[in-house]
Design a protein around this motif. Structure first.
Motif, PDB file in Angstrom:
ATOM      1  N   ILE A 115       0.634  -0.691  -0.636  1.00  0.00           N
ATOM      2  CA  ILE A 115       0.218  -0.040   0.117  1.00  0.00           C
ATOM      3  C   ILE A 115       0.816   1.304  -0.013  1.00  0.00           C
ATOM      4  CG2 ILE A 115      -1.354   1.520   1.766  1.00  0.00           C
ATOM      5  CD1 ILE A 115      -3.021  -1.391   2.405  1.00  0.00           C
ATOM      6  N   ASN A 116       0.512   2.307  -0.660  1.00  0.00           N
ATOM      7  CA  ASN A 116       1.969   4.090  -1.141  1.00  0.00           C
ATOM      8  C   ASN A 116       2.814   2.565  -1.339  1.00  0.00           C
ATOM      9  OD1 ASN A 116      -1.177   4.911  -0.696  1.00  0.00           O
ATOM     10  ND2 ASN A 116      -0.096   4.720   1.569  1.00  0.00           N
ATOM     11  N   HIS A 117       3.525   1.801  -1.610  1.00  0.00           N
ATOM     12  CA  HIS A 117       4.526   1.798  -1.607  1.00  0.00           C
ATOM     13  C   HIS A 117       5.115   0.626  -2.841  1.00  0.00           C
ATOM     14  CE1 HIS A 117       5.797   4.811   1.345  1.00  0.00           C
ATOM     15  NE2 HIS A 117       5.065   4.138   1.727  1.00  0.00           N
ATOM     16  N   ASP A 118       7.137   0.238  -3.065  1.00  0.00           N
ATOM     17  CA  ASP A 118       6.359  -1.329  -3.639  1.00  0.00           C
ATOM     18  C   ASP A 118       8.053  -1.764  -3.654  1.00  0.00           C
ATOM     19  OD1 ASP A 118       4.874  -1.367  -5.367  1.00  0.00           O
ATOM     20  OD2 ASP A 118       5.152   0.518  -7.046  1.00  0.00           O
ATOM     21  N   ILE A 119       8.218  -2.980  -3.478  1.00  0.00           N
ATOM     22  CA  ILE A 119       8.935  -3.323  -3.340  1.00  0.00           C
ATOM     23  C   ILE A 119      10.172  -4.331  -4.233  1.00  0.00           C
ATOM     24  CG2 ILE A 119      10.723  -5.092  -1.296  1.00  0.00           C
ATOM     25  CD1 ILE A 119       8.330  -4.719  -0.016  1.00  0.00           C
ATOM     26  N   SER A 120      11.063  -4.049  -5.081  1.00  0.00           N
ATOM     27  CA  SER A 120      11.870  -4.384  -5.331  1.00  0.00           C
ATOM     28  C   SER A 120      13.198  -5.591  -5.249  1.00  0.00           C
ATOM     29  CB  SER A 120      12.840  -3.337  -6.805  1.00  0.00           C
ATOM     30  OG  SER A 120      11.554  -2.046  -7.443  1.00  0.00           O
ATOM     31  N   ILE A 121      13.259  -6.395  -6.350  1.00  0.00           N
ATOM     32  CA  ILE A 121      14.518  -7.230  -6.290  1.00  0.00           C
ATOM     33  C   ILE A 121      15.053  -7.632  -7.214  1.00  0.00           C
ATOM     34  CG2 ILE A 121      14.534 -10.178  -5.163  1.00  0.00           C
ATOM     35  CD1 ILE A 121      11.611  -8.964  -3.952  1.00  0.00           C
ATOM     36  N   ALA A 122      15.958  -7.615  -7.221  1.00  0.00           N
ATOM     37  CA  ALA A 122      17.176  -7.888  -8.303  1.00  0.00           C
ATOM     38  C   ALA A 122      18.573  -8.313  -7.757  1.00  0.00           C
ATOM     39  CB  ALA A 122      17.038  -6.222  -9.086  1.00  0.00           C
ATOM     40  N   SER A 123      19.576  -8.619  -9.317  1.00  0.00           N
ATOM     41  CA  SER A 123      20.523  -8.735  -8.826  1.00  0.00           C
ATOM     42  C   SER A 123      21.655  -7.406  -8.433  1.00  0.00           C
ATOM     43  CB  SER A 123      21.099  -9.292  -9.894  1.00  0.00           C
ATOM     44  OG  SER A 123      21.278  -8.869 -10.880  1.00  0.00           O
ATOM     45  N   CYS A 124      22.612  -7.591  -7.621  1.00  0.00           N
ATOM     46  CA  CYS A 124      23.184  -6.341  -7.924  1.00  0.00           C
ATOM     47  C   CYS A 124      23.851  -6.193  -8.699  1.00  0.00           C
ATOM     48  CB  CYS A 124      25.094  -6.739  -6.792  1.00  0.00           C
ATOM     49  SG  CYS A 124      24.869  -6.927  -5.054  1.00  0.00           S
ATOM     50  N   GLN A 125      24.623  -6.450  -9.828  1.00  0.00           N
ATOM     51  CA  GLN A 125      24.395  -5.868 -11.338  1.00  0.00           C
ATOM     52  C   GLN A 125      23.535  -5.085 -11.909  1.00  0.00           C
ATOM     53  OE1 GLN A 125      25.774  -9.072 -14.275  1.00  0.00           O
ATOM     54  NE2 GLN A 125      26.784  -7.183 -15.305  1.00  0.00           N
ATOM     55  N   THR A 126      22.359  -5.634 -11.652  1.00  0.00           N
ATOM     56  CA  THR A 126      21.061  -4.858 -11.795  1.00  0.00           C
ATOM     57  C   THR A 126      20.901  -3.497 -11.188  1.00  0.00           C
ATOM     58  OG1 THR A 126      20.219  -6.982 -13.364  1.00  0.00           O
ATOM     59  CG2 THR A 126      18.734  -5.005 -12.773  1.00  0.00           C
ATOM     60  N   ILE A 127      20.771  -3.690  -9.969  1.00  0.00           N
ATOM     61  CA  ILE A 127      20.750  -2.514  -8.878  1.00  0.00           C
ATOM     62  C   ILE A 127      22.187  -1.500  -9.173  1.00  0.00           C
ATOM     63  CG2 ILE A 127      21.019  -2.151  -6.307  1.00  0.00           C
ATOM     64  CD1 ILE A 127      19.955  -4.694  -5.989  1.00  0.00           C
ATOM     65  N   GLN A 128      22.900  -1.967  -9.483  1.00  0.00           N
ATOM     66  CA  GLN A 128      24.011  -0.700  -9.494  1.00  0.00           C
ATOM     67  C   GLN A 128      24.051  -0.048 -11.102  1.00  0.00           C
ATOM     68  OE1 GLN A 128      27.451  -3.326  -8.374  1.00  0.00           O
ATOM     69  NE2 GLN A 128      27.801  -2.462  -6.721  1.00  0.00           N
ATOM     70  N   ARG A 129      22.806  -0.219 -11.739  1.00  0.00           N
ATOM     71  CA  ARG A 129      22.797   0.070 -12.765  1.00  0.00           C
ATOM     72  C   ARG A 129      22.690   1.119 -13.458  1.00  0.00           C
ATOM     73  NH1 ARG A 129      25.896   0.340 -17.806  1.00  0.00           N
ATOM     74  NH2 ARG A 129      26.520  -2.494 -18.063  1.00  0.00           N
ATOM     75  N   SER A 130      21.019   1.082 -11.636  1.00  0.00           N
ATOM     76  CA  SER A 130      20.340   2.647 -11.623  1.00  0.00           C
ATOM     77  C   SER A 130      20.212   2.847 -10.360  1.00  0.00           C
ATOM     78  CB  SER A 130      18.971   2.019 -11.546  1.00  0.00           C
ATOM     79  OG  SER A 130      18.906   1.611 -13.354  1.00  0.00           O
ATOM     80  N   LEU A 131      20.843   2.121  -9.262  1.00  0.00           N
ATOM     81  CA  LEU A 131      21.184   2.773  -7.759  1.00  0.00           C
ATOM     82  C   LEU A 131      22.320   3.936  -7.543  1.00  0.00           C
ATOM     83  CD1 LEU A 131      19.044   0.217  -5.865  1.00  0.00           C
ATOM     84  CD2 LEU A 131      17.968   2.737  -7.142  1.00  0.00           C
ATOM     85  N   ASP A 132      23.288   4.705  -6.869  1.00  0.00           N
ATOM     86  CA  ASP A 132      23.875   5.177  -6.890  1.00  0.00           C
ATOM     87  C   ASP A 132      24.523   3.707  -5.802  1.00  0.00           C
ATOM     88  OD1 ASP A 132      26.213   6.732  -6.247  1.00  0.00           O
ATOM     89  OD2 ASP A 132      25.438   8.278  -5.614  1.00  0.00           O
ATOM     90  N   VAL A 133      25.490   3.185  -5.898  1.00  0.00           N
ATOM     91  CA  VAL A 133      25.177   1.860  -5.142  1.00  0.00           C
ATOM     92  C   VAL A 133      26.823   1.446  -5.125  1.00  0.00           C
ATOM     93  CG1 VAL A 133      25.265  -0.492  -3.786  1.00  0.00           C
ATOM     94  CG2 VAL A 133      22.694   1.008  -4.295  1.00  0.00           C
ATOM     95  N   PRO A 134      27.756   1.974  -4.022  1.00  0.00           N
ATOM     96  CA  PRO A 134      29.602   2.081  -3.650  1.00  0.00           C
ATOM     97  C   PRO A 134      29.952   0.681  -4.224  1.00  0.00           C
ATOM     98  CG  PRO A 134      28.758   2.881  -2.009  1.00  0.00           C
ATOM     99  CD  PRO A 134      27.348   2.868  -2.872  1.00  0.00           C
ATOM    100  N   ASN A 135      29.150   0.140  -2.884  1.00  0.00           N
ATOM    101  CA  ASN A 135      29.390  -1.633  -3.397  1.00  0.00           C
ATOM    102  C   ASN A 135      28.128  -2.804  -2.948  1.00  0.00           C
ATOM    103  OD1 ASN A 135      32.626  -1.194  -2.995  1.00  0.00           O
ATOM    104  ND2 ASN A 135      32.083  -0.114  -0.933  1.00  0.00           N
ATOM    105  N   CYS A 136      27.760  -3.335  -3.691  1.00  0.00           N
ATOM    106  CA  CYS A 136      26.837  -4.272  -2.806  1.00  0.00           C
ATOM    107  C   CYS A 136      27.094  -6.017  -3.173  1.00  0.00           C
ATOM    108  CB  CYS A 136      25.758  -3.976  -4.415  1.00  0.00           C
ATOM    109  SG  CYS A 136      24.262  -5.236  -4.418  1.00  0.00           S
ATOM    110  N   ILE A 137      26.716  -6.271  -2.419  1.00  0.00           N
ATOM    111  CA  ILE A 137      26.505  -8.301  -2.250  1.00  0.00           C
ATOM    112  C   ILE A 137      25.564  -8.962  -2.185  1.00  0.00           C
ATOM    113  CG2 ILE A 137      29.048  -7.862  -1.315  1.00  0.00           C
ATOM    114  CD1 ILE A 137      28.569  -8.859   1.515  1.00  0.00           C
ATOM    115  N   ASP A 138      25.251 -10.034  -2.082  1.00  0.00           N
ATOM    116  CA  ASP A 138      23.734 -10.800  -2.631  1.00  0.00           C
ATOM    117  C   ASP A 138      23.617 -10.476  -1.002  1.00  0.00           C
ATOM    118  OD1 ASP A 138      21.419 -11.663  -2.946  1.00  0.00           O
ATOM    119  OD2 ASP A 138      22.565 -13.771  -2.825  1.00  0.00           O
ATOM    120  N   GLY A 139      22.738 -10.295  -0.782  1.00  0.00           N
ATOM    121  CA  GLY A 139      21.861  -9.937   1.316  1.00  0.00           C
ATOM    122  C   GLY A 139      21.791  -8.589   1.140  1.00  0.00           C
ATOM    123  N   ASP A 140      22.503  -7.667   0.300  1.00  0.00           N
ATOM    124  CA  ASP A 140      22.050  -6.215   0.759  1.00  0.00           C
ATOM    125  C   ASP A 140      20.571  -5.623   0.345  1.00  0.00           C
ATOM    126  OD1 ASP A 140      24.755  -6.427   1.574  1.00  0.00           O
ATOM    127  OD2 ASP A 140      25.446  -5.397   0.298  1.00  0.00           O
TER     128      ASP A 140
END
Length: 730
Positions: free
Chosen positions: A502-527
């Motif tokens: 309700i009023n929000h969305d939760i997205s699930i993707a791999s680190c490689q995909t997340i780093q393509r769009s989000l300003d994320v310096p480091n990402c490992i599975d589980g973040d």
């Protein structure tokens, strides 16, 4: 009664008091067809001119029937989801796609019973792994084998004319098994109980309607002027024949009736030629394709009322033109006398249509809806009057200009003197060109002013964002990703699943995909990441409990499918690439989402990073996943989509450009024929001048100046008229 080769008629006087109308008309007809080579040339030229105009008028009179038939077939194919007792509905899922910028529409069908409704154009529903296609789509696949990958089903039927808007329609109906209520891209499946629902027509864009109305007026007015000008070919020879009739006893009104009957012959033969030309052009209708708009041969049927008007107006206009041309011609037994001292033309009545046209166009501005019947009538009337003012004012302007010219070279003086003695005929020669040029200028300015609003994208530049989204089902996500990695144009594929709350969305993707769009310096599975999107919804804080809902459940009281407690270890992040994969308020890697109870009804999309050097990347992606049928939906980018208004504008522009080119050619040919006719009528004065020692080069230049001066003035008047008309309309 007999007619010699020179066109001189001899006949006994008609007894006084006897009705001579039938005799006069019979004599006029005999003069038109048996008056020697001059009469035959005049008849042929007049027939061709009138026939071309009539053919175009008949095509214009068929537009209403074309639109009515197409609208009827469109309504007949509309699905009706109103429940009908005893009818097993047909499940229908619309599927729109694009190939090289050309839209393809269709639907997946599943019959739930023996009496499930069938779309028009088919005799039965296609079964699973079967498909029915329109003839145009079959031809497109045959010429582009790569497109066949999107339609792996067996072709079992061809959609007939009843199920198509036009022969260029690219439509398919594919059979399939039971379809879920919600499909990829959140498209809803319809339960159709009948076909033929009456749907309200979409409101007409006033701008496009104005362009179409002004275009129709601008193309039709020159045709009537051309018919009028064609009826005056070889007028001097006709007058000499009529003078011969006066010599044998014909009265003044008799010769006018004879002239009217003679002009009716060319009008009648022109009507016949125009009808035959229309029937020939009608057979070419299925070959016309403007952004998918086309018409069947059976659609091109002129309105009976408009046909009657054409049959009545063309001869009436021809006769009226001849009688109007003879108003100042005194035909006596010993010859023809045109007023020795030309009467100065009056200006006031020539300004009346221009003033009325400007007034009507200005008065149309306060109208709230210019697409209403009243608005269209006012605007069309104003544009017509303004265009009619162009040939009306041209003779007066030419008379005033040449009347003030003095001196110059001998060739210039010969030309100007001739124009001073008779400026009406040269003005009439270029009148049609002036009107066509004025209307063409107005049309092009109006089209240019609206081109940016309705410009059709170039399919060669369809990947400006470098990303294409492919929506699919959660169960087919892995297969979609595997198929997309085989596409040469796909550089990277990332799956993003979105769980709605309700009023929000939760997205699930791999680190490689997340780093393509989000300003994320480091990402490992589980973040996990807390995305700051700047939306209107309240910000999420650790510990908040979110109620999960179905992806399509956007009602006031959505049903909760579970809860999700926002953990406290989420890293803040911002989305820097708005053209790439979209993430909701929370972005989780698969490891972080292991404890999340994923609802079955969730949105799943494969985001594909494409090679911008391959202009057909979107087509490659659609072809690569075509075997998955309704389980995938390739989202078109803005440059791939062609809206209804863009399609309408492109159709109107193509038709108007073609019509303008045709009328320009028609006017150019008419000017050439009439100019040559004027030279032929002056062959005796030119021979006398040549015998008196005037060099032939001087005579040639004088004829050139005699034609160039009216043409230049016509161009000036046309430019002013065209710019003025477009300014008032725009």
């Amino acid at each position: 009664m007999s007619i010699d080769h020179a066109g001189t008629a001899t006949a006994p006087r008609t007894p006084a008091g006897r009705n001579t109308w039938p005799r006069d008309f019979a004599l006029g007809i005999r003069l038109a067809v048996g008056g020697g080579r001059t009469s035959w040339a005049r008849l042929i030229l007049g027939t061709i001119g009138t026939g071309l105009a009539v053919a175009v008028l008949l095509l214009a009179a068929s537009v209403g029937h074309i639109m009515t038939d197409q609208s009827a077939r469109t309504s007949a194919g509309q699905p009706n989801d109103t429940v009908i007792s005893g009818v097993n509905p047909t499940q229908l899922l619309h599927d729109d796609m694009s190939f090289q910028g050309t839209p393809i529409t269709g639907a997946y069908l599943h019959g739930t019973g023996a009496n499930s409704p069938i779309p028009p154009g088919l005799t039965s529903l296609p079964g699973p792994n079967q498909i029915a296609m329109s003839p145009a789509l079959i031809d497109l696949i045959n010429t582009n084998p790569a497109l066949r990958g999107r339609f792996p089903q067996q072709t079992v039927a061809t959609i007939s004319e009843a199920g198509l808007t036009g022969p260029a329609d690219l439509i398919f109906y594919a059979g399939t098994g039971p379809i879920p209520a919600i499909t990829p891209g959140l498209s809803s499946t319809e339960n159709v109980y009948a076909f033929g629902a009456t749907t309200p027509l979409a409101p007409t864009d006033p701008t496009l309607l104005l362009v179409a109305v002004i275009g129709a007026v601008a193309l039709l007015i020159p045709l009537f002027i051309f018919v009028s000008v064609s009826s005056r070919i070889a007028g001097a020879q006709r007058d000499r024949r009529l003078a011969a009739l006066r010599l044998v006893g014909a009265g003044n009104w008799q010769v006018r009736r004879i002239a009217a009957a003679e002009s009716l012959v060319s009008a009648a033969t022109g009507l016949v030629l125009g009808a035959l030309a229309f029937l020939g052009l009608r057979q070419l209708a299925p070959q016309v394709d403007v952004l998918g708009w086309s018409a069947f041969t059976n659609d091109v049927i002129p309105s009976p009322l408009l046909v009657a008007l054409i049959v009545l107006c063309v001869p009436a206009l021809t006769v009226a033109t001849v009688l109007f041309a003879m108003r100042r011609t005194i035909i006596e037994p010993l010859g023809v006398l045109r007023d020795g001292k030309p009467i100065r033309r009056r200006l006031w009545w020539r300004l009346v249509p221009i003033a009325l046209g400007i007034g009507l166009l200005i008065a149309a501005k306060p109208i709230g809806d210019p697409s209403s019947t009243v608005g269209i009538t006012i605007i069309a009337s104003g544009a017509s009057l303004l265009l009619l003012g162009v040939p009306a004012i041209l003779p007066w302007l030419l008379e005033r200009v040449v009347g003030r010219v003095q001196g110059g070279a001998p060739s210039w003086q010969l030309a100007i003197r001739r124009l001073q003695l008779d400026s009406g005929t040269p003005a009439r020669v270029v009148a049609g060109v002036a009107v066509v040029l004025a209307s063409s200028i107005a049309l092009q300015l109006m089209l240019l002013s609206t081109a940016s609003q309705y410009s059709v994208p170039n399919s060669a530049q369809s990947n400006n964002n470098d990303w294409v989204s492919v929506y699919t089902t959660p169960s087919a996500a892995d297969q979609v990703a595997a198929e997309l990695t085989k596409v040469p144009a796909a550089k990277q594929v990332g799956i993003v699943e979105t769980v709605s709350a309700i009023n929000h969305d939760i997205s699930i993707a791999s680190c490689q995909t997340i780093q393509r769009s989000l300003d994320v310096p480091n990402c490992i599975d589980g973040d996990g990441f807390l995305v700051h999107s700047g939306g209107a919804a309240a910000p999420i804080k650790p510990g908040d409990v979110l109620n999960l809902i179905a992806a399509h459940d956007l009602g006031k009281n959505p049903k909760s499918l579970g809860t999700y407690t926002v953990p406290g270890n989420l890293t803040p992040a911002t989305q820097h690439n708005t053209s790439g994969p979209y993430f909701g308020d929370i972005a989780l890697t698969p490891g972080a989402a292991a404890t999340l109870n994923l609802p079955a009804d969730r949105e799943t999309a494969a985001w594909v990073l494409v090679d911008p050097n391959q202009p057909d990347a979107t087509d490659q992606i659609a072809d690569g996943v075509g075997n998955l049928n309704w389980q995938v939906f390739v989202s078109l980018s803005n440059s791939d989509e062609v809206t209804a208004n863009q399609k309408t504008f492109a159709t109107i522009r193509t038709l108007l450009d073609g019509g303008s080119l045709f009328t320009l050619l028609l006017a150019g040919v008419s000017m050439l024929v009439l100019a040559l006719e004027q030279v032929r009528e002056r062959r005796r004065p030119l021979a006398v001048l040549a015998a008196a020692g005037v060099p032939r080069s001087v005579l040639a230049r004088s004829l050139l100046w005699q034609t160039a001066v009216p043409v230049v003035l016509a161009v000036v008047v046309a430019i002013c008229g065209g710019i003025g008309l477009s300014a008032l309309v725009i």
